[in-house]
Each structure stands twice: as C-alpha cells, then as structure tokens.
Design a protein around this motif. Structure first.
Motif, PDB file in Angstrom:
ATOM      1  N   ARG A   1       7.794  -5.496  -2.392  1.00 40.76           N
ATOM      2  CA  ARG A   1       6.615  -4.626  -2.421  1.00 40.76           C
ATOM      3  C   ARG A   1       5.500  -5.234  -3.267  1.00 40.76           C
ATOM      4  NH1 ARG A   1       9.894   1.074  -3.142  1.00 40.76           N
ATOM      5  NH2 ARG A   1      10.365   1.410  -0.911  1.00 40.76           N
ATOM      6  N   LYS A   2       5.891  -5.892  -4.357  1.00 43.17           N
ATOM      7  CA  LYS A   2       4.881  -6.574  -5.182  1.00 43.17           C
ATOM      8  C   LYS A   2       4.225  -7.704  -4.390  1.00 43.17           C
ATOM      9  CE  LYS A   2       7.135  -5.634  -9.622  1.00 43.17           C
ATOM     10  NZ  LYS A   2       7.814  -6.242 -10.813  1.00 43.17           N
ATOM     11  N   LEU A   3       5.031  -8.432  -3.622  1.00 42.91           N
ATOM     12  CA  LEU A   3       4.480  -9.506  -2.788  1.00 42.91           C
ATOM     13  C   LEU A   3       3.539  -8.937  -1.728  1.00 42.91           C
ATOM     14  CD1 LEU A   3       7.625 -11.776  -2.239  1.00 42.91           C
ATOM     15  CD2 LEU A   3       5.663 -12.227  -3.725  1.00 42.91           C
ATOM     16  N   LEU A   4       3.864  -7.769  -1.216  1.00 45.64           N
ATOM     17  CA  LEU A   4       3.003  -7.128  -0.220  1.00 45.64           C
ATOM     18  C   LEU A   4       1.644  -6.781  -0.832  1.00 45.64           C
ATOM     19  CD1 LEU A   4       2.572  -5.939   2.580  1.00 45.64           C
ATOM     20  CD2 LEU A   4       3.679  -3.827   1.795  1.00 45.64           C
ATOM     21  N   ASP A   5       1.664  -6.326  -2.083  1.00 53.05           N
ATOM     22  CA  ASP A   5       0.396  -6.050  -2.776  1.00 53.05           C
ATOM     23  C   ASP A   5      -0.419  -7.333  -2.951  1.00 53.05           C
ATOM     24  OD1 ASP A   5       0.967  -3.357  -2.993  1.00 53.05           O
ATOM     25  OD2 ASP A   5       1.892  -3.540  -4.977  1.00 53.05           O
ATOM     26  N   GLU A   6       0.274  -8.428  -3.272  1.00 50.82           N
ATOM     27  CA  GLU A   6      -0.412  -9.715  -3.421  1.00 50.82           C
ATOM     28  C   GLU A   6      -1.003 -10.169  -2.083  1.00 50.82           C
ATOM     29  OE1 GLU A   6       1.943 -12.739  -5.295  1.00 50.82           O
ATOM     30  OE2 GLU A   6       2.831 -11.316  -6.716  1.00 50.82           O
ATOM     31  N   TRP A   7      -0.267  -9.948  -1.016  1.00 47.88           N
ATOM     32  CA  TRP A   7      -0.745 -10.319   0.318  1.00 47.88           C
ATOM     33  C   TRP A   7      -2.063  -9.606   0.633  1.00 47.88           C
ATOM     34  CZ3 TRP A   7       1.176 -13.455   4.321  1.00 47.88           C
ATOM     35  CH2 TRP A   7       0.544 -13.311   5.568  1.00 47.88           C
ATOM     36  N   LYS A   8      -2.119  -8.325   0.316  1.00 51.13           N
ATOM     37  CA  LYS A   8      -3.305  -7.526   0.628  1.00 51.13           C
ATOM     38  C   LYS A   8      -4.556  -8.015  -0.092  1.00 51.13           C
ATOM     39  CE  LYS A   8      -0.643  -3.310   1.535  1.00 51.13           C
ATOM     40  NZ  LYS A   8      -0.313  -1.948   1.058  1.00 51.13           N
ATOM     41  N   THR A   9      -4.372  -8.638  -1.248  1.00 49.26           N
ATOM     42  CA  THR A   9      -5.531  -9.096  -2.028  1.00 49.26           C
ATOM     43  C   THR A   9      -5.795 -10.594  -1.864  1.00 49.26           C
ATOM     44  OG1 THR A   9      -4.135  -9.450  -3.994  1.00 49.26           O
ATOM     45  CG2 THR A   9      -5.170  -7.282  -3.754  1.00 49.26           C
ATOM     46  N   ALA A  10      -4.986 -11.254  -1.035  1.00 48.25           N
ATOM     47  CA  ALA A  10      -5.105 -12.722  -0.910  1.00 48.25           C
ATOM     48  C   ALA A  10      -6.300 -13.165  -0.077  1.00 48.25           C
ATOM     49  CB  ALA A  10      -3.820 -13.299  -0.311  1.00 48.25           C
ATOM     50  N   GLY A  11      -6.855 -12.262   0.719  1.00 47.11           N
ATOM     51  CA  GLY A  11      -7.962 -12.654   1.593  1.00 47.11           C
ATOM     52  C   GLY A  11      -7.439 -13.179   2.920  1.00 47.11           C
ATOM     53  N   ARG A  12      -8.363 -13.614   3.797  1.00 50.89           N
ATOM     54  CA  ARG A  12      -7.967 -14.093   5.123  1.00 50.89           C
ATOM     55  C   ARG A  12      -8.162 -15.602   5.250  1.00 50.89           C
ATOM     56  NH1 ARG A  12      -6.677 -10.935   9.018  1.00 50.89           N
ATOM     57  NH2 ARG A  12      -7.208 -12.503  10.578  1.00 50.89           N
TER      58      ARG A  12
END
Length: 230
Positions: free
Chosen positions: A50-61
């Motif tokens: 879940r923490k990685l999912l949060d990081e994914w959301k803020t990583a940009g495209r």
C-alpha cells in the motif's frame, strides 16, 4: 530572433518533459521491482504494498506505453499479495467462527452453573476456570467481540457483587455497627413496651396511640436490620 527564442523555449519545454518522463519511469521501475520482491512475502506484505501504491500515485507519468507495462507488472504483484491475504483471511474466518462457538458454549456454561447466591466459593472457582479457558480459545470475528465480552462481563459482575455483599456482611467493623444498631433497637423496644403498658394502665388514648406507633416502627426497623445482616 523571435523564432529562435520560440524554438529554444520549445526545446527546453520538451527536454523538461522528457526528463520528467525518464525520472517517472526510473521511479516506477524501482517501485515495481520492490512490489515484485514483496510478492514472495504473501499476506504479510499488504501494508508495504500500500505504501508503494502511494508512491506510484505521486511518481508522475512516463510515456503511455511504458506506464501501462509497468502498471501491469505492479498490479500483478499486488494481485499475488492480496490473493495470499484473502486465503489467510478465509482460514482465519473459519478459525474465528470455531472460537466464537467455543466462547458461546462457555457463556452458556457460566450462565447455567455460576450461581453465587447458592455457593459463592464454588461460583468463584468455576468463574476462574471459565476465564482461563476463555483466554486460551483465541480471537473471534471482530463484529462479535463486544457482544460476547459484554455477556462474560455481566456474569463476572454478578460474582463480584455477591463477593462484595458477602464481605460487607462478614466485615468485623460492619458487624459491630450492625450489632450496635440491633442493641439500640432492642433497648428502645423494651422501653416502648414499658411505656405502652403504663399508658394502657392509665387508659390515656393519646399516649397509647403514640407508644403503639413508635413500638411498631422500631420492630419493623429491627426486622430490616436483621434481614440485612443475614
């Protein structure tokens, strides 16, 4: 000159976009690799995923094709983790249901057999035994915890109140106070009986009524005190 400035700005803009895409791609590759490494941990990895999912959301495209490929890998790792979690939950639910049934049996046993009014010491002994077995049984479904805990607490409270009442009755200080009140009431009754006899001899209706009422009140209070001390 204007065209040169425009082309320069254009190149800078696209260079920035390209760099942002590369940065996002690099970040997401690391996130995907971390997620895939977590997959081997199974259900224990849910919180970290879940923490990685949060990081994914803020990583940009990054570019669309790369994003889709990386997301597919990331989701596949998540599916593995959540599938393992679901299996653990399913096993736990079966175990918790069995635990609930066992605890309900203990509550039924306690309700039927823990009778402090009949035998306080036996009730206390059985209650301790039930509490010990209760703790060994383990967890029950979360939505049932409050319900069964309240039922057990109610039986425990009944035993505790009976023990407190027994202590009050057997406490030396309490007994002394009760005996003192009994003595005073008995002395008062003797005096009132003498007053009633005297009033009856004089046939004074007012005194007879007053002595009779006072005597009846003292006798009634004497019965209450005796009952409370038993």
């Amino acid at each position: 000159s204007a065209r040169a400035k425009f082309e320069s700005a254009k190149r800078a803009h696209f260079a920035a976009l390209d760099q942002a895409s590369k940065t996002a791609k690099a970040t997401k590759i690391k996130i995907v690799e971390s997620a895939e490494a977590l997959a081997s941990k199974g259900s224990d990895a849910v919180a970290e995923y879940r923490k990685l999912l949060d990081e994914w959301k803020t990583a940009g495209r990054s570019n669309s094709k790369t994003d889709d490929e990386l997301w597919a890998r990331f989701k596949a790792a998540g599916d593995t983790i959540y599938s393992a979690k679901a299996e653990v939950v399913a096993v736990s639910n079966v175990e918790y249901a069995a635990n609930l049934a066992a605890k309900l049996e203990l509550i039924a046993e306690a309700t039927k057999n823990v009778i402090p009014e009949a035998d306080l010491e036996a009730a206390k002994k059985l209650m301790l035994n039930i509490q010990s077995r209760w703790e060994k049984i383990g967890r029950v479904p979360k939505e049932k915890v409050r319900e069964i805990e309240d039922k057990l607490r109610a039986i425990e409270s009944k035993v505790r109140k009976a023990e407190e009442a027994h202590w009050r009755k057997t406490d030396p200080a309490t007994q002394d106070r009760t005996n003192s009140v009994l003595t005073q009431l008995e002395d008062s009754i003797l005096k009132l009986e003498a007053e009633l006899t005297a009033a009856s001899a004089t046939k004074n209706a007012a005194k007879i009524k007053s002595a009779t009422e006072a005597l009846e009140a003292r006798k009634a209070w004497l019965e209450v005190v005796k009952a409370s001390s038993n």
